[in-house]
Design a protein around this motif. Structure first.
Motif, PDB file in Angstrom:
ATOM      1  N   TYR A 449     -82.386  -5.067  67.920  1.00  0.00           N
ATOM      2  CA  TYR A 449     -82.736  -6.139  68.850  1.00  0.00           C
ATOM      3  C   TYR A 449     -82.584  -5.632  70.272  1.00  0.00           C
ATOM      4  N   GLN A 450     -83.643  -5.812  71.064  1.00  0.00           N
ATOM      5  CA  GLN A 450     -83.581  -5.392  72.465  1.00  0.00           C
ATOM      6  C   GLN A 450     -83.535  -6.627  73.363  1.00  0.00           C
ATOM      7  N   PRO A 451     -82.617  -6.661  74.296  1.00  0.00           N
ATOM      8  CA  PRO A 451     -82.485  -7.827  75.172  1.00  0.00           C
ATOM      9  C   PRO A 451     -83.723  -8.049  76.048  1.00  0.00           C
ATOM     10  N   VAL A 463     -84.044 -11.813  72.633  1.00  0.00           N
ATOM     11  CA  VAL A 463     -84.143 -10.433  72.135  1.00  0.00           C
ATOM     12  C   VAL A 463     -85.503 -10.244  71.474  1.00  0.00           C
ATOM     13  N   GLU A 464     -85.949  -8.978  71.475  1.00  0.00           N
ATOM     14  CA  GLU A 464     -87.145  -8.650  70.694  1.00  0.00           C
ATOM     15  C   GLU A 464     -86.698  -7.911  69.453  1.00  0.00           C
ATOM     16  N   ALA A 465     -87.184  -8.358  68.303  1.00  0.00           N
ATOM     17  CA  ALA A 465     -86.837  -7.704  67.032  1.00  0.00           C
ATOM     18  C   ALA A 465     -87.740  -6.494  66.847  1.00  0.00           C
ATOM     19  N   LEU A 466     -87.106  -5.326  66.658  1.00  0.00           N
ATOM     20  CA  LEU A 466     -87.868  -4.092  66.467  1.00  0.00           C
ATOM     21  C   LEU A 466     -87.432  -3.475  65.143  1.00  0.00           C
ATOM     22  N   VAL A 467     -88.405  -3.257  64.289  1.00  0.00           N
ATOM     23  CA  VAL A 467     -88.064  -2.815  62.946  1.00  0.00           C
ATOM     24  C   VAL A 467     -87.872  -1.301  62.908  1.00  0.00           C
ATOM     25  N   ARG A 468     -86.995  -0.827  62.043  1.00  0.00           N
ATOM     26  CA  ARG A 468     -86.765   0.594  61.791  1.00  0.00           C
ATOM     27  C   ARG A 468     -86.604   0.796  60.302  1.00  0.00           C
ATOM     28  N   TRP A 469     -86.799   2.033  59.892  1.00  0.00           N
ATOM     29  CA  TRP A 469     -86.648   2.351  58.472  1.00  0.00           C
ATOM     30  C   TRP A 469     -85.458   3.293  58.316  1.00  0.00           C
ATOM     31  N   TRP A 498     -90.790 -10.772  55.555  1.00  0.00           N
ATOM     32  CA  TRP A 498     -89.353 -10.523  55.452  1.00  0.00           C
ATOM     33  C   TRP A 498     -88.689 -10.580  56.824  1.00  0.00           C
ATOM     34  N   LEU A 499     -89.369  -9.951  57.814  1.00  0.00           N
ATOM     35  CA  LEU A 499     -88.847  -9.915  59.176  1.00  0.00           C
ATOM     36  C   LEU A 499     -88.668 -11.312  59.762  1.00  0.00           C
ATOM     37  N   LEU A 500     -89.667 -12.165  59.509  1.00  0.00           N
ATOM     38  CA  LEU A 500     -89.593 -13.531  60.041  1.00  0.00           C
ATOM     39  C   LEU A 500     -88.366 -14.247  59.485  1.00  0.00           C
ATOM     40  N   LEU A 583     -98.521 -12.340  74.420  1.00  0.00           N
ATOM     41  CA  LEU A 583     -99.501 -11.268  74.276  1.00  0.00           C
ATOM     42  C   LEU A 583     -98.823  -9.968  74.704  1.00  0.00           C
ATOM     43  N   ASP A 584     -98.784  -9.023  73.738  1.00  0.00           N
ATOM     44  CA  ASP A 584     -98.019  -7.792  73.901  1.00  0.00           C
ATOM     45  C   ASP A 584     -98.877  -6.680  74.501  1.00  0.00           C
ATOM     46  N   ASP A 585     -98.228  -5.699  75.085  1.00  0.00           N
ATOM     47  CA  ASP A 585     -98.897  -4.462  75.525  1.00  0.00           C
ATOM     48  C   ASP A 585    -100.066  -4.722  76.459  1.00  0.00           C
ATOM     49  N   PHE A 586     -99.973  -5.734  77.300  1.00  0.00           N
ATOM     50  CA  PHE A 586    -101.087  -6.025  78.195  1.00  0.00           C
ATOM     51  C   PHE A 586    -101.315  -4.843  79.128  1.00  0.00           C
ATOM     52  N   VAL A 645     -88.693  -1.184  81.550  1.00  0.00           N
ATOM     53  CA  VAL A 645     -87.968  -1.007  82.809  1.00  0.00           C
ATOM     54  C   VAL A 645     -86.846   0.004  82.568  1.00  0.00           C
ATOM     55  N   GLU A 646     -87.057   1.212  83.081  1.00  0.00           N
ATOM     56  CA  GLU A 646     -86.114   2.295  82.792  1.00  0.00           C
ATOM     57  C   GLU A 646     -85.221   2.610  83.994  1.00  0.00           C
ATOM     58  N   THR A 647     -85.719   2.293  85.167  1.00  0.00           N
ATOM     59  CA  THR A 647     -84.990   2.699  86.371  1.00  0.00           C
ATOM     60  C   THR A 647     -84.785   1.505  87.307  1.00  0.00           C
ATOM     61  N   GLY A 664     -86.118  -3.316  78.944  1.00  0.00           N
ATOM     62  CA  GLY A 664     -86.169  -1.868  79.119  1.00  0.00           C
ATOM     63  C   GLY A 664     -84.800  -1.239  78.971  1.00  0.00           C
ATOM     64  N   TRP A 665     -84.806   0.085  78.900  1.00  0.00           N
ATOM     65  CA  TRP A 665     -83.562   0.808  78.651  1.00  0.00           C
ATOM     66  C   TRP A 665     -82.521   0.580  79.747  1.00  0.00           C
ATOM     67  N   LEU A 666     -83.028   0.339  80.969  1.00  0.00           N
ATOM     68  CA  LEU A 666     -82.085   0.104  82.062  1.00  0.00           C
ATOM     69  C   LEU A 666     -81.255  -1.147  81.776  1.00  0.00           C
TER      70      LEU A 666
HETATM   71  P1  C2E Z   1     -93.542  -2.931  71.447  1.00  0.00           P
HETATM   72  O1  C2E Z   1     -93.715  -4.256  70.802  1.00  0.00           O
HETATM   73  O2  C2E Z   1     -94.229  -2.732  72.745  1.00  0.00           O
HETATM   74  O3  C2E Z   1     -92.034  -2.688  71.525  1.00  0.00           O
HETATM   75  C1  C2E Z   1     -91.430  -2.109  72.592  1.00  0.00           C
HETATM   76  C2  C2E Z   1     -91.191  -0.684  72.360  1.00  0.00           C
HETATM   77  O4  C2E Z   1     -90.783  -0.073  73.554  1.00  0.00           O
HETATM   78  C3  C2E Z   1     -90.055  -0.430  71.375  1.00  0.00           C
HETATM   79  O5  C2E Z   1     -90.322   0.756  70.674  1.00  0.00           O
HETATM   80  C4  C2E Z   1     -88.854  -0.223  72.309  1.00  0.00           C
HETATM   81  O6  C2E Z   1     -87.813   0.510  71.701  1.00  0.00           O
HETATM   82  C5  C2E Z   1     -89.528   0.570  73.407  1.00  0.00           C
HETATM   83  N1  C2E Z   1     -88.788   0.479  74.661  1.00  0.00           N
HETATM   84  C6  C2E Z   1     -87.920  -0.490  75.062  1.00  0.00           C
HETATM   85  N2  C2E Z   1     -87.490  -0.235  76.311  1.00  0.00           N
HETATM   86  C7  C2E Z   1     -88.074   0.907  76.697  1.00  0.00           C
HETATM   87  C8  C2E Z   1     -88.033   1.683  77.892  1.00  0.00           C
HETATM   88  O7  C2E Z   1     -87.347   1.386  78.845  1.00  0.00           O
HETATM   89  N3  C2E Z   1     -88.785   2.798  77.965  1.00  0.00           N
HETATM   90  C9  C2E Z   1     -89.555   3.173  76.930  1.00  0.00           C
HETATM   91  N4  C2E Z   1     -90.271   4.299  77.063  1.00  0.00           N
HETATM   92  N5  C2E Z   1     -89.652   2.464  75.779  1.00  0.00           N
HETATM   93  C10 C2E Z   1     -88.900   1.341  75.673  1.00  0.00           C
HETATM   94  P2  C2E Z   1     -90.228   0.786  69.145  1.00  0.00           P
HETATM   95  O8  C2E Z   1     -89.113  -0.012  68.646  1.00  0.00           O
HETATM   96  O9  C2E Z   1     -90.361   2.205  68.767  1.00  0.00           O
HETATM   97  O10 C2E Z   1     -91.537   0.025  68.727  1.00  0.00           O
HETATM   98  C11 C2E Z   1     -92.765   0.546  68.942  1.00  0.00           C
HETATM   99  C12 C2E Z   1     -93.801  -0.429  68.574  1.00  0.00           C
HETATM  100  O11 C2E Z   1     -93.791  -0.686  67.185  1.00  0.00           O
HETATM  101  C13 C2E Z   1     -93.635  -1.783  69.179  1.00  0.00           C
HETATM  102  O12 C2E Z   1     -94.069  -1.779  70.465  1.00  0.00           O
HETATM  103  C14 C2E Z   1     -94.424  -2.656  68.287  1.00  0.00           C
HETATM  104  O13 C2E Z   1     -95.780  -2.565  68.622  1.00  0.00           O
HETATM  105  C15 C2E Z   1     -94.202  -1.996  66.965  1.00  0.00           C
HETATM  106  N6  C2E Z   1     -93.181  -2.734  66.260  1.00  0.00           N
HETATM  107  C16 C2E Z   1     -91.859  -2.617  66.355  1.00  0.00           C
HETATM  108  N7  C2E Z   1     -91.262  -3.467  65.517  1.00  0.00           N
HETATM  109  C17 C2E Z   1     -92.227  -4.160  64.902  1.00  0.00           C
HETATM  110  C18 C2E Z   1     -92.247  -5.206  63.952  1.00  0.00           C
HETATM  111  O14 C2E Z   1     -91.211  -5.715  63.521  1.00  0.00           O
HETATM  112  N8  C2E Z   1     -93.449  -5.661  63.526  1.00  0.00           N
HETATM  113  C19 C2E Z   1     -94.601  -5.155  64.006  1.00  0.00           C
HETATM  114  N9  C2E Z   1     -95.759  -5.637  63.563  1.00  0.00           N
HETATM  115  N10 C2E Z   1     -94.634  -4.169  64.912  1.00  0.00           N
HETATM  116  C20 C2E Z   1     -93.449  -3.690  65.374  1.00  0.00           C
END
Ligand code: C2E
Ligand code: CA
Ligand code: CA
Length: 704
Positions: A449-451, A463-469, A498-500, A583-586, A645-647, A664-666
């Motif tokens: 989870y990222q804040p 938080v944003e839920a980010l999946v890993r394996w 499952w994630l939901l 809307l993501d990744d605009f 947002v890294e810096t 962001g990582w910052l």
């Molecule tokens: P996203 O949705 O754009 O997620 C943000 C990504 O940016 C995450 O990578 C996060 O770790 C990374 N990030 C956060 N802060 C920073 C930063 O300051 N600098 C940089 N360079 N990167 C940062 P992650 O976790 O590797 O996810 C990559 C992509 O994978 C995600 O992009 C999203 O598109 C997809 N993803 C991740 N989790 C899920 C999920 O549960 N379901 C689906 N469908 N896609 C997912």
């Protein structure tokens, strides 16, 4: 010339050896003036008993016979006679030759009994055989040892009439069989049949019977007919019975089956099996220059099919096939692997030429295609692989080209990628992922989870839920190593389901502990097509008890762009529950802003790349683009999130641009679920303004 009742068996007792001819001379008064030795042997009487006697006295049994009649005739008109005579008392056949002379006649008598009887038997056999042939439905002839047609059945005659209508003169009784056949045959077939029949005739006497089978085609005008020729030698003879059975229907059937087995029914192009054979042959060719294989996959063709219908989809695929065929050189091949994938095989083609060909194919898509009254723009992702020297495995080359295509596809649509060995590793990995995901990998998934932080107060809003394996051998794997495969195989849907459940349950749990965190979950395009998203979200909310306003669904521009109407419908339903949509990744996509803002979107996540671009812009002018976007979203009532947002500089920029939220990582790294509570509490304990805290951190200051 015959006297006693003679035993027939004594005549010509040595079978096979023709006894010498008996010779008599009679004068004009029928008196025997001369007999040769053969006469004495034939009649077993000395010449003296015959000489000087009247012929009819010496041989009374000839009275009233054909012999008497003929001798009188010759004596009367002086013209020679030749005739067969059956001597009844002996039941024996002779041939008489009677020649007139100045003194009377000369009579030569030859014993032809054996030969004549054999001939008669033969004729009878021929008659019987002809009767049998007549009953055969196939055109059949009886051919003599010298190759002449002895008899032909009705089917042969009616086939002949057919031949005549296309200008071919058919053969009949008395004609040379092979010569007649040559008029309707290919020279090679003719030679093969001639040789086969020759062998069959030559084997007469050696083997009891022989047969010869041969299938040939015959061009009858525009029509080609196939026949099965079967020749058999008649027992104890050199004659052949030859039947010609029309097997056109069977051959046509076989050809259709063979065609279907090697061709794609829709486009008529070679199918996968046939392509692999063609590739194999190209690789095996002794002085092959280079064998290049191009795999083309149409971009977003599923959407075309879904929105315009399969009939239009099929018509488009046929047009694509046609365009590809136009681009290739003679000797090269285009095939269809299935669905929206095509293959081009080019021989004597190095990687430069192959790349040129790929761009030519790509350019052939420049003009839109026509489908049910509208024009449909299509693009393709193209992978190119050139076989290395000594390569023999067609499957390898195909999988290399496929890996290159996959790489082209994942870098965006309408691309050409060349194969590199690293892609082979990637392909192997994809295969592993696909099978592991089907087995147990879903149990090994973890969520970090990222804040997400408010820029005005510095509070952690969610938080944003980010999946890993959590891979048992490879460790913790980021989502881009496996999600693309999961998208492809459809596994992404059960994963998201499952994630939901997992994330809403987690958010509800934190809430119960007094921690209000809005949960953002990423949703893939695939889920929109499957149309289970609404149901899946509803179940997750119901089971967890999380208020819908606490859930944000993040979707990318592309997943909306694939099918805007369908996405809009589902999003509207979700919005009506109270769920937020982001809307993501605009900034990474290409969709029209107008189209995007028509969607029920509450949040816009600005991609890191826009931040990087803004950073590179002229100092003082930082964030003009960002500010413009943020201004636009705000006027539409949409909140904006700055990603990556890294810096501290980034932070200042996004704050200046007026963004509402940042990530962001910052501000905070993605972290495991059980770390979240402590982390948020520690922020709250330090005053709660994460932006201020981050900017004050010594390592942050040094990177700015
Ligand atoms: P996203 O949705 O754009 O997620 C943000 C990504 O940016 C995450 O990578 C996060 O770790 C990374 N990030 C956060 N802060 C920073 C930063 O300051 N600098 C940089 N360079 N990167 C940062 P992650 O976790 O590797 O996810 C990559 C992509 O994978 C995600 O992009 C999203 O598109 C997809 N993803 C991740 N989790 C899920 C999920 O549960 N379901 C689906 N469908 N896609 C997912
Ligand atoms: Ca996201
Ligand atoms: Ca993003």
């Amino acid at each position: 010339m015959f006297e006693h009742e003679h035993e027939a068996t004594s005549v010509g007792a040595d079978p096979g050896v023709q006894p010498p001819d008996a010779l008599y001379r009679l004068d004009r008064n029928w008196r025997i003036s001369h007999v040769n030795l053969a006469v004495e042997t034939l009649l077993d009487r000395p010449a003296t008993e015959m000489l000087g006697r009247h012929a009819l006295e010496a041989f009374p049994s000839l009275r009233g016979t054909l012999v008497e009649e003929s001798l009188s005739g010759v004596l009367a008109d002086g013209r020679p006679r030749v005739f067969d005579y059956h001597h009844e008392p002996w039941d024996h056949w002779f041939t008489f030759r009677v020649y007139p002379g100045s003194e009377g006649v000369t009579v030569v008598v030859r014993d032809v009994d054996e030969r004549l009887r054999a001939d008669r038997q033969r004729d009878e056999a021929t008659c019987q055989l002809t009767a049998v042939l007549e009953t055969l439905p196939s055109a059949t002839v009886l051919v003599n040892g010298d190759g002449r047609i002895l008899s032909a059945n009705r089917a042969w005659v009616s086939d002949g009439e057919l031949l005549r209508t296309v200008g071919i003169e058919p053969g009949g009784v008395g004609d040379d069989y092979l010569q007649a056949m040559s008029r309707a045959l290919d020279p090679d077939d003719h030679a093969a049949i001639a040789a086969g029949l020759q062998r069959l005739t030559a084997s007469a006497g050696s083997s009891p019977t022989g047969t010869f089978d041969y299938e040939y085609s015959s061009k009858l005008g525009a029509f080609t007919a196939w026949y099965q020729l079967q020749a058999a030698r008649v027992e104890n003879s050199d004659r052949l019975v030859i039947t010609h059975t029309d097997v056109t229907a069977r051959v046509r059937g076989e050809q259709a089956l063979a065609w279907q087995a090697t061709h794609d029914e829709l486009t008529g192009l070679p199918n996968r099996a046939a392509l692999l054979r063609l590739i194999g042959a190209a690789l095996d060719a002794p002085d092959a220059g280079g064998t290049a294989l191009l795999v083309l996959d149409l971009d977003a063709f599923k959407t075309v099919n879904d929105s315009l219908g399969h009939q239009v989809g099929d018509a488009l695929l046929c047009q694509v096939a046609g365009r590809l065929v136009e681009q290739i050189r003679p000797g090269d091949a285009v095939g269809r692997l299935g669905d929206d994938q095509f293959v081009v095989l080019a021989e004597n083609c190095d990687s430069t030429e192959a790349a040129a060909l790929a761009y030519r194919l790509q350019a052939s898509f420049a003009l839109p295609f026509a489908g049910s009254g509208i024009t449909v723009p299509l693009t393709a992702s193209i992978g190119v692989a050139v076989a290395c020297e000594g390569a023999t495995d067609p499957h390898q080359l195909l999988s290399d080209a496929d890996a290159a295509m996959f790489s082209a596809k994942s870098s965006g649509r309408d691309r050409v990628h060349l194969f590199s060995p690293a892609l082979r590793e990637a392909a192997r990995w994809r295969l592993e992922v696909a099978s592991r995901l089907r087995e147990d990998a879903i149990d090994q998934l973890v969520v970090h989870y990222q804040p997400v932080v408010r820029l005005d107060t510095g509070e952690v809003e969610g938080v944003e839920a980010l999946v890993r394996w959590q891979h048992p051998e490879r460790g913790l794997l980021p989502p881009d190593t496996f999600l693309a495969v999961a998208e492809e195989t459809g596994q992404v849907i059960p994963i998201t389901r499952w994630l939901l459940r997992e994330t809403t349950r987690r958010a509800a749990e934190w809430r119960a502990q007094g921690l209000q965190l809005r949960m953002s979950v990423n949703v893939s395009a695939r889920h929109f097509s499957a149309e289970t998203l609404v149901g899946d979200v509803r179940v997750a909310l119901r089971d967890s008890g999380l208020p819908p306003e606490q859930l944000v669904l993040e979707l990318t521009e592309t997943c909306v762009a694939e099918d805007p109407t369908r996405a809009e419908d589902q999003l509207t339903v979700l919005r009506s529950f109270g769920v937020r949509v982001a809307l993501d990744d605009f900034g990474t996509g290409w969709s029209s802003l107008a189209q995007l803002f028509a969607l029920p979107i509450g949040i816009l996540k600005i991609d890191r790349s826009l931040l990087v671009a803004a950073e590179r812009a002229a100092p003082g002018d930082t964030g003009a683009v960002l500010a413009a976007i943020v201004g636009l979203t705000r006027s539409l009532g949409i909140r904006s999130v700055a990603e990556g947002v890294e810096t501290v500089e980034h932070l200042r920029m996004v704050q200046a641009a007026g963004c509402d939220l940042a990530q962001g990582w910052l501000l905070g790294q993605p972290m495991a679920a059980d770390e979240v509570c402590d982390w948020v509490r520690s922020v709250q304990n330090a005053g709660g303004d994460l932006c201020a805290l981050a900017a004050a951190r010594p390592e942050a200051a040094s990177t700015s």
